[in-house]
Design an enzyme around this catalytic site. Structure first.
Site, mmCIF file in Angstrom:
data_model
loop_
_atom_site.group_PDB
_atom_site.id
_atom_site.type_symbol
_atom_site.label_atom_id
_atom_site.label_comp_id
_atom_site.label_asym_id
_atom_site.label_seq_id
_atom_site.Cartn_x
_atom_site.Cartn_y
_atom_site.Cartn_z
ATOM 1 N N HIS A 254 78.844 36.225 -42.461
ATOM 2 C CA HIS A 254 78.202 36.703 -43.695
ATOM 3 C C HIS A 254 78.109 38.220 -43.716
ATOM 4 C CE1 HIS A 254 76.136 32.617 -44.607
ATOM 5 N NE2 HIS A 254 77.174 32.801 -45.390
ATOM 6 N N HIS A 267 85.254 34.020 -47.755
ATOM 7 C CA HIS A 267 84.253 33.417 -46.879
ATOM 8 C C HIS A 267 84.868 32.804 -45.609
ATOM 9 C CE1 HIS A 267 80.609 31.395 -45.670
ATOM 10 N NE2 HIS A 267 81.273 30.249 -45.615
HETATM 11 ZN ZN ZN Z 1 80.749 28.442 -44.639
#
Ligand code: ZN
Ligand code: NAD
Length: 375
Positions: A254, A267
């Site tokens: 993240h 992501h």
């Molecule tokens: Zn994920």
């Protein structure tokens, strides 16, 4: 072609996830088996609509279902309340009542958005997921997390809302851009590391086939991931405990994603780098053996990542770690592998050590994208 039905056990809200190649053909029969009478609100984005909506519509209408299409612009930036509002308006204008079913045909963005609409429109409509990205088939379509982003945070508005069933047709992945396949792989490698050494070795030996979307490799690996996620959801529906293992690779992932402004890295790419970095942390803390670390990093190094890493600023990435929702710096928290197939939660790791782990992951990705050509 083989097919598998995996049940998410949640008492009277249990539901099956159907996995197979060419399952879309069975869509009307499966809906009928689940007492879906229609009308059916088919939600998809423009990319998926162009490639797959005509077949979905033909199958449904030829079986007597009435269909209301809702076609949206693609992309995470449309996963918000404004788009949800447009869907409600479209449904109200079409006279959709409580007997209707929402069929989400798409990736995680459409699944989360359409799921949220199904959870909230007239206090809840039947929801069926038909995931079309690798990530959606192995992860986001299972577990009932629905929601939208808010200007102040991702996935901040939402509801737990389980579908009636999930129909994961591996054939629909054949049109997926290669970069999206790599993103799905991020979560697949994560499942191997956190829960299942056997799956991890399947990925090691089948990586090339997986990236080439070989049908039998896809079927075997997707259905194993669906089993793993379904078991976790069955044991911890609301993320009160065990489901936390899914965050492995995500604390650093993240941070990298945020540092890249959610544009440089997708992501799943960030998760792959996060998994390598967090495995390094685990070695430094004497939780993970050097051998396991090398297995993990050599697998991740073989994945062709096409990301602009030079523009990732390590210091800035580090500043995202251990912040709460208001941006205050607090304790950091990691789910680290202790062997391939098992994890442990560790808090308050010194920042220098986290920085060193980031260096390792970024270096690996740089050399990995070069080596990937030999795959
Ligand atoms: Zn994920
Ligand atoms: N609910 C959950 O438990 C959960 C879990 C993980 C991620 N998510 C969410 O999932 C989202 C990401 O999902 P995603 O990675 O699937 O992204 P996505 O839905 O944006 O899809 C990625 C891209 O692939 C295209 N696409 C989808 N299917 C295709 C196909 N078969 N052929 C060609 N193109 C296709 C889409 O149009 C889009 O451009 C994020 O919003 C994330 O928050 C939710």
């Amino acid at each position: 072609m083989p097919e598998k039905t995996i049940t998410v056990e949640l008492g009277d809200r249990s539901y099956p996830v159907y996995v197979g190649n060419g399952l879309l053909r069975s869509l009307p029969r499966l809906l009928n088996d689940h007492s879906v009478s229609g009308p059916i609100v088919v939600v998809c984005d423009r990319n998926v609509a162009r490639l797959h909506y005509p077949a979905v519509e033909r199958l449904l209408t030829s079986s007597g279902y009435s269909v209301v299409p809702v076609i949206l612009p693609p992309g995470e930036r449309y996963k918000n309340l404004g788009t949800a509002g447009r869907i409600y308006t479209r449904m109200l204008r079409a006279g959709i009542g409580r007997s209707a079913t929402v069929l989400a045909v798409g990736g995680g963005v459409i699944g989360d958005l359409a799921g949220f609409v199904a959870a909230t429109y007239q206090r809840g409509l039947t929801l069926v997921h038909c995931p079309t990205t690798l990530l959606a088939q192995v992860d986001s379509s299972i577990g009932g997390k629905t929601g939208v982003n808010h200007a102040l945070g991702k996935n901040m508005i939402g509801a737990f809302y389980q579908p009636r069933c999930v129909i994961a047709d591996n054939n629909m992945l054949r049109t997926l851009p290669h970069r999206e396949v790599v993103c799905g792989l991020g979560e697949i490698v994560k499942y191997g590391i956190i829960l299942d050494e056997e799956l991890f070795s399947w990925i090691e030996s089948g990586l090339k086939n997986l990236l080439d979307l070989d049908p039998s490799t896809l079927f075997r690996i997707v259905s194993r991931c669906v089993e793993l996620k379904s078991q976790l959801v069955s044991r911890d529906e609301r993320e009160a405990g065990e489901r936390v293992v899914l965050n492995c690779g995500h604390t650093i992932g993240h941070a990298l994603e945020a540092e890249g402004g959610y544009r440089l890295l997708k992501h799943g790419e960030a998760v792959l780098l996060g998994l390598a970095a967090e495995s390094h942390l685990a070695v430094r803390l004497n939780l993970l053996s050097q051998d396991s670390f090398e297995r993990i990093t050599s697998l991740i190094g073989r994945v062709p990542l096409k990301v602009g890493l030079r523009r990732i600023n390590k210091k800035k990435a580090l500043s995202f770690i251990g912040r709460d929702k208001k941006g205050r710096l607090g304790r950091n928290r990691f789910v680290l592998p202790v062997r391939i197939g098992q994890t442990s939660v560790v808090e308050d790791i010194p920042r220098e050590m986290v920085g060193e782990a980031l260096d390792v992951a970024l270096a690996l990705a740089r050399s990995g994208s070069g080596r990937a050509k030999k795959l």
